[in-house]
Each structure stands twice: as C-alpha cells, then as structure tokens.
Design a protein around this motif. Structure first.
Motif, PDB file in Angstrom:
ATOM      1  N   ILE A 174       3.510   8.403   5.220  1.00  0.00           N
ATOM      2  CA  ILE A 174       3.715   8.671   7.555  1.00  0.00           C
ATOM      3  C   ILE A 174       3.854   7.465   7.916  1.00  0.00           C
ATOM      4  CG2 ILE A 174       2.733  10.204   8.948  1.00  0.00           C
ATOM      5  CD1 ILE A 174       4.487  11.370   6.969  1.00  0.00           C
ATOM      6  N   GLU A 195      -7.727   0.425   5.989  1.00  0.00           N
ATOM      7  CA  GLU A 195      -7.814  -0.556   3.953  1.00  0.00           C
ATOM      8  C   GLU A 195      -7.747  -1.573   4.772  1.00  0.00           C
ATOM      9  OE1 GLU A 195      -5.855   2.823   4.279  1.00  0.00           O
ATOM     10  OE2 GLU A 195      -6.668   3.758   3.322  1.00  0.00           O
ATOM     11  N   GLU A 313       3.374  14.340  -5.130  1.00  0.00           N
ATOM     12  CA  GLU A 313       3.493  14.403  -3.637  1.00  0.00           C
ATOM     13  C   GLU A 313       4.641  14.006  -3.169  1.00  0.00           C
ATOM     14  OE1 GLU A 313       0.067  13.711  -0.917  1.00  0.00           O
ATOM     15  OE2 GLU A 313      -0.899  15.465  -2.071  1.00  0.00           O
TER      16      GLU A 313
HETATM   17  P1  NAD Z   1      -1.278   8.914   2.578  1.00  0.00           P
HETATM   18  O1  NAD Z   1      -2.055   9.478   1.152  1.00  0.00           O
HETATM   19  O2  NAD Z   1       0.085   8.244   1.987  1.00  0.00           O
HETATM   20  O3  NAD Z   1      -1.142   7.463   3.718  1.00  0.00           O
HETATM   21  C1  NAD Z   1      -2.993   8.516   4.301  1.00  0.00           C
HETATM   22  C2  NAD Z   1      -3.384   6.892   4.798  1.00  0.00           C
HETATM   23  O4  NAD Z   1      -4.016   7.696   5.780  1.00  0.00           O
HETATM   24  C3  NAD Z   1      -4.405   6.174   3.719  1.00  0.00           C
HETATM   25  O5  NAD Z   1      -3.232   5.019   3.072  1.00  0.00           O
HETATM   26  C4  NAD Z   1      -4.738   5.507   4.651  1.00  0.00           C
HETATM   27  O6  NAD Z   1      -4.153   4.267   5.733  1.00  0.00           O
HETATM   28  C5  NAD Z   1      -5.158   6.430   6.354  1.00  0.00           C
HETATM   29  N1  NAD Z   1      -6.035   7.230   6.473  1.00  0.00           N
HETATM   30  C6  NAD Z   1      -6.874   8.009   5.888  1.00  0.00           C
HETATM   31  N2  NAD Z   1      -8.079   8.076   6.017  1.00  0.00           N
HETATM   32  C7  NAD Z   1      -7.964   7.665   7.976  1.00  0.00           C
HETATM   33  C8  NAD Z   1      -8.705   8.009   9.149  1.00  0.00           C
HETATM   34  N3  NAD Z   1      -9.807   7.814   9.089  1.00  0.00           N
HETATM   35  N4  NAD Z   1      -8.372   6.626   9.702  1.00  0.00           N
HETATM   36  C9  NAD Z   1      -6.823   6.152   9.840  1.00  0.00           C
HETATM   37  N5  NAD Z   1      -6.378   6.618   8.976  1.00  0.00           N
HETATM   38  C10 NAD Z   1      -6.740   6.990   7.436  1.00  0.00           C
HETATM   39  O7  NAD Z   1      -0.789  10.108   3.436  1.00  0.00           O
HETATM   40  P2  NAD Z   1       0.286  10.556   4.462  1.00  0.00           P
HETATM   41  O8  NAD Z   1       0.976   9.602   5.180  1.00  0.00           O
HETATM   42  O9  NAD Z   1      -0.312  11.486   5.121  1.00  0.00           O
HETATM   43  O10 NAD Z   1       2.060  11.282   3.921  1.00  0.00           O
HETATM   44  C11 NAD Z   1       1.360  12.765   3.954  1.00  0.00           C
HETATM   45  C12 NAD Z   1       2.345  13.486   2.655  1.00  0.00           C
HETATM   46  O11 NAD Z   1       3.586  13.467   2.945  1.00  0.00           O
HETATM   47  C13 NAD Z   1       2.160  12.440   1.285  1.00  0.00           C
HETATM   48  O12 NAD Z   1       2.159  13.812   0.385  1.00  0.00           O
HETATM   49  C14 NAD Z   1       2.750  11.385   0.939  1.00  0.00           C
HETATM   50  O13 NAD Z   1       3.406  11.641  -0.364  1.00  0.00           O
HETATM   51  C15 NAD Z   1       4.495  12.458   2.174  1.00  0.00           C
HETATM   52  N6  NAD Z   1       5.291  11.327   2.063  1.00  0.00           N
HETATM   53  C16 NAD Z   1       5.768  10.621   1.026  1.00  0.00           C
HETATM   54  C17 NAD Z   1       6.945  10.040   1.925  1.00  0.00           C
HETATM   55  C18 NAD Z   1       7.592   8.646   0.546  1.00  0.00           C
HETATM   56  O14 NAD Z   1       7.774   9.202  -0.272  1.00  0.00           O
HETATM   57  N7  NAD Z   1       8.304   8.489   0.639  1.00  0.00           N
HETATM   58  C19 NAD Z   1       7.049   9.575   3.249  1.00  0.00           C
HETATM   59  C20 NAD Z   1       6.173  10.331   3.687  1.00  0.00           C
HETATM   60  C21 NAD Z   1       5.670  11.768   3.888  1.00  0.00           C
END
Ligand code: NAD
Ligand code: FDA
Length: 434
Positions: A174, A195, A313
């Motif tokens: 996202i 990270e 996911e």
């Molecule tokens: P993600 O797990 O990809 O990323 C989460 C990110 O949050 C981590 O990489 C880290 O950088 C960050 N993080 C964690 N705790 C934090 C904090 N306290 N403060 C700031 N940053 C923090 O999850 P997402 O990006 O939220 O995506 C949500 C869902 O949507 C997932 O299931 C993902 O697979 C899906 N999604 C997939 C795609 C794709 O496949 N292209 C695109 C959009 C969303």
C-alpha cells in the motif's frame, strides 16, 4: 426473523467470490442455488485497481469497468450476469454471526441465511494505528485502503487538498502504490517506515535500492527507521502533522496508512481449526468443519511445492483458490476427485511506469542481475533466490510477457545452479534458456 435458504453460500463479495461465482456458473448451478453475501454495496470487483488506476487524476478506472473477472483477462461479471444465472447477490449485508454447526449466518439487520455448503471468502481487513494506541490516529483525513468506499473517501480528500502535503505511513504494498498514486496527483509526498528498506517482506536491499532511488527522483522523500507516534489536528479535527518517534514532525493534509492486513476470521473463532492466522484447509480448501470451505486471503493451505502450510494475501491465489474450491465441491457431488492445489506463488505490483513480477519463494541466497540504476529509463533488472543449490524464486522489473513467463518457469522447475557469480552474469538469459 426473515430467513433465506441456499444450497451454496459464498460469504464475502471480493475477488475470490467473483471467481467462485464464475466457476459455479461454468460447472452448472441451478437458479436460486447460489448466493453471494457481501458487506460492500457493489458486485465483486478486481481489488488491485483501487490502489492503481482508480486513483489516476485523468481517465481513472471506474465500475463497471473492473468487475471480476477482467483482471485475468476474463469475462466482466456485471450485476445483470448474476441475475441471468439466478445467482443471488446480497449486497450491503454484513454477516455478524456465523453458526457453523447450525449452518446459519446472521446479518447485522437480523436476516438469517441457511446453507448446505459455505465458502468463506471474507478476505482481510486493515491493521489500524488506533489498534496500537497511536495518539490522534482517529483524526480526519487519515486514510486506510481496502474497499471501494475507502478509495472514494481518499479521492474526495485529494480533490479538497489540491497540491497539498501527503504522508504515507508504511513501506509495503500500500505504501509504495499509494505513494506513487498521490505523487501522480501532484501532492508533496513523504513516506515513513520502520525498516531499513521498503517492502522487506519480499525485496532484498538491492531491489529496494532501485525503487527508493526511483521514488526519490520523482520527488518523494523517504524517511526510514522510524514510525508515526502521534498526530496533531486543527480545530476541525483534520490532521495537520505527523509526529515521528525520532522526534521529527511532518506537515500533512492527508495521511495514508498501510501497515499490514489481518485475515477476517473473527466470525469463526472457536468453530474451525486455524493455523498461521488463517483458517486451516486442505488442498481442496476444505476446512476442519464439514461442508465449509475457505479461500483467498483467509485460507492457510498446503503449498505443495514447498511442503508447508501457508497463507497468501495476493490476487492470483484468491482467484485460483476460489476456482479450486468450487471444482472440488462439484466433483465431490458427482463422486469424482480432482488434483490437489499445486500453487506457484505469484505476486506483482505496478506504480508510476514501473511493473514487477515475482514467482516462487524468497528464501536462501540472492543474486541481483541486470541494470538496477534508478536513473536508467525503462530499467530492467531482477533477482534470483537460491536454496540448496537450486533457484527457488525469481523477481523481474520491466519484463516482457515472455520474460515474465520465463521467470515463472524457473521458479516452478527449480533448476540447479553451480555458481552464483555465473548466475549473476547470465541474468535473465539463465531463465530464458530453461
Ligand atoms: P504490508 O504487509 O505489505 O506492509 C506493511 C508495512 O507496514 C511494512 O512493510 C512496514 O513498512 C510497515 N509498518 C509496520 N508497522 C508500522 C508502523 N507502526 N509504522 C509505520 N510503518 C509500519 O501491508 P500493506 O501494504 O498494508 O498491504 C495490506 C494488504 O494489501 C496486504 O495483504 C497486501 O498483500 C495487500 N496488497 C497487495 C498489493 C499487491 O500485491 N500489489 C497491493 C496493495 C495491497
Ligand atoms: P477480498 O478482500 O477481495 O474480499 C473480501 C470480501 O468479503 C469483501 O467484499 C468484504 O467486504 C467481504 N466481507 C468481509 N467480512 C464480511 C462479513 N462479515 N459480511 C459480509 N461481507 C464480508 N494483490 C496482488 O496480487 N496484486 C495487486 O496489485 C494487489 N493490489 C491490491 C490493492 C489493494 C488496495 C488491496 C486492498 C489489495 C491488493 N491486493 C493485490 C491483494 C488482493 O486484492 C487480495 O489478496 C484479494 O482481494 C483477496 O481476495 P479475497 O476474496 O480473499 O478478499
């Protein structure tokens, strides 16, 4: 209490639901046998569009343009399609209670739905900063993105805060896709994540360096190694500042948070076996409860290729798991059997004019190949993952359809590698000759 009864119910109206409905229609379903129940107000659509073309400032994607199943080059299932097939689309209906032994679902407005066979396709929900008790995290103009309503609210804010300041919290899917989308909308964008590099779940430092450099060249400022610990607001309750743990304060008119998802299994807690945060299934997506299947983001299934139970996911698995479950249901009704699910993980993303694909498993040693200089126009580069002397995963930015097919094939075939240096030199041609 109003009660309806169906042979099959798909709970959830997202990607998996759309592909399951199409598979039911292909396999043969009688009018009135199947219902799709969704808390969203629209028929199943291709969720990935929400973080990409849906947010474009010009010629944005809009429904009905991206209803399932166009995302994989298939037929677009409009609400009329469901009507023609006698499939009941029960929209704007949230299920708040599931009684699996009693084969009954109850909605927020008190309706009761009976089924013989249930497919759970509830997907994921967003993890919120309020869940961690971050101060001020309920301010106006702090957005999350999961459903079309969320995207519509964000678009309103982009219009209202024209050329304003945006802060993206999170460096995952996202974060990277929304960072690009807001920049394309001419906002001043800053990204913050804890990270040392973006998308650490998948990217190596080498891969991430390309995207971080590319984003910097687009004018996006990236702040790493810290998190948002609080928000300031104006007298209207709108966010004005993001306070970081490292003491810095960023001005913000819009904040988008993407700090991960959580599979929606709450309705079934204690009623069905779970593993790794999801609902445990077999290779046909059958759960521990008879006549109950789980597909898409919520399923923890046997990934045959790696002999391990996993949850995925991503949209490709949502589509394929849904089709597998329906094929299995239909086959078992006819006393037939089908092959177990044999999935090759496939993830992809698009942002700006970039586009990458990944296949396989990101474990073991890594080798970066190609030109990963972010200043190169139309850069093409990739990475292999090597475990036990075999290539098990492959990533490619800027690949043609044939090249992407080649890296998919490598990840599936898992050819042996003698020298990592040689592999780095051969780069993409290694995959192309397999
Ligand atoms: P993600 O797990 O990809 O990323 C989460 C990110 O949050 C981590 O990489 C880290 O950088 C960050 N993080 C964690 N705790 C934090 C904090 N306290 N403060 C700031 N940053 C923090 O999850 P997402 O990006 O939220 O995506 C949500 C869902 O949507 C997932 O299931 C993902 O697979 C899906 N999604 C997939 C795609 C794709 O496949 N292209 C695109 C959009 C969303
Ligand atoms: P999905 O989330 O699609 O659907 C779940 C449905 O269940 C929703 O309609 C929800 O409202 C409904 N529901 C949940 N609980 C309910 C209840 N109690 N009662 C009624 N209805 C209920 N992946 C990828 O590979 N490439 C990509 O580019 C993207 N891009 C992307 C962008 C954005 C913005 C998101 C949020 C996600 C992605 N993904 C992705 C991930 C991909 O979209 C995701 O893996 C699939 O949508 C999962 O499909 P499901 O059908 O399992 O859940």
């Amino acid at each position: 209490m109003a009660e309806k009864s169906f042979k099959y119910v798909i709970l959830g109206g997202g990607v998996a639901a759309g592909y399951a409905a199409r598979e039911f229609a292909k396999q043969g379903v009688q009018p009135g046998e199947l219902a799709v129940i969704s808390k969203e107000a629209v028929a199943p659509y291709e969720r990935p569009a929400l973080s990409k073309a849906y947010l474009f400032p010009e010629s944005p994607a809009r429904l009905p343009g991206f209803h399932a199943c166009v995302g994989s080059g298939g037929e677009r299932l409009l609400p009329e399609w469901y009507k023609e097939k006698g499939i009941e689309l029960i929209l704007s209906t949230e299920i708040v209670k599931a009684d699996l032994p009693g084969k009954t679902l109850i909605s927020a407005d008190g309706k009761s739905f009976k089924y013989q066979i249930l497919i759970i396709a509830t997907g994921s929900t967003v993890i919120k900063l309020i869940d961690f008790g971050v101060q001020g995290a309920d301010a106006k103009n702090i957005f999350y993105l999961r459903e079309i309503d969320d995207a519509d609210k964000l678009i309103e804010a982009i219009k209202a805060k024209k050329n304003g300041k945006a802060v993206i919290v999170g460096g995952g899917y996202i974060g990277l896709e929304l960072g690009a989308a807001l920049r394309i909308n001419n906002l001043d964008v800053k990204m913050v994540y804890p990270e040392p590099w973006c998308m650490p779940r998948l990217f190596t430092a080498g891969i991430a360096a390309f995207y971080e450099g590319y984003y910097a060249n687009k004018g996006i400022k990236i702040i790493k190694g810290t998190v948002a610990v609080g928000f300031s607001t104006n007298s209207n309750g709108e966010v004005t500042e993001v306070k970081l743990k490292d003491g810095n304060v960023l001005g913000a008119d819009i904040v988008v948070v993407g700090v991960g998802g959580r599979p929606l299994t709450t309705l079934f807690k204690g009623q069905v076996e779970e593993e790794k945060g999801g609902i445990k299934t077999d290779g046909f997506f059958k759960t521990s409860v008879p006549d109950v299947y789980a597909v898409g983001d919520v399923a923890t299934f046997p990934l045959k290729l790696y002999d391990e139970n996993r949850r995925v996911e991503h949209v490709d698995h949502a589509r394929k798991s849904a089709e597998q479950a329906v094929k299995a249901i239909k086959a078992s009704e006819e006393g037939k059997s089908i092959d177990v699910y044999d999935y090759l993980p496939f993830f992809y993303s698009r942002a700006f004019d970039l586009s990458w694909q990944f296949y396989g498993d990101n474990v073991g040693d890594t080798v970066l190949f190609g030109d990963s200089n972010p200043a190169t126009p139309k850069a093409k580069f990739g990475s292999y993952w090597i475990k036990d002397g075999k290539v098990v995963g492959a990533f490619l930015e800027g690949g043609t359809p044939e090249e992407n097919k080649a890296i998919a094939n490598v990840a599936r075939v898992q050819p042996p590698v003698e020298s990592l240096d040689q592999l780095a030199k051969e780069g993409l041609s290694f995959a192309s000759k397999i």
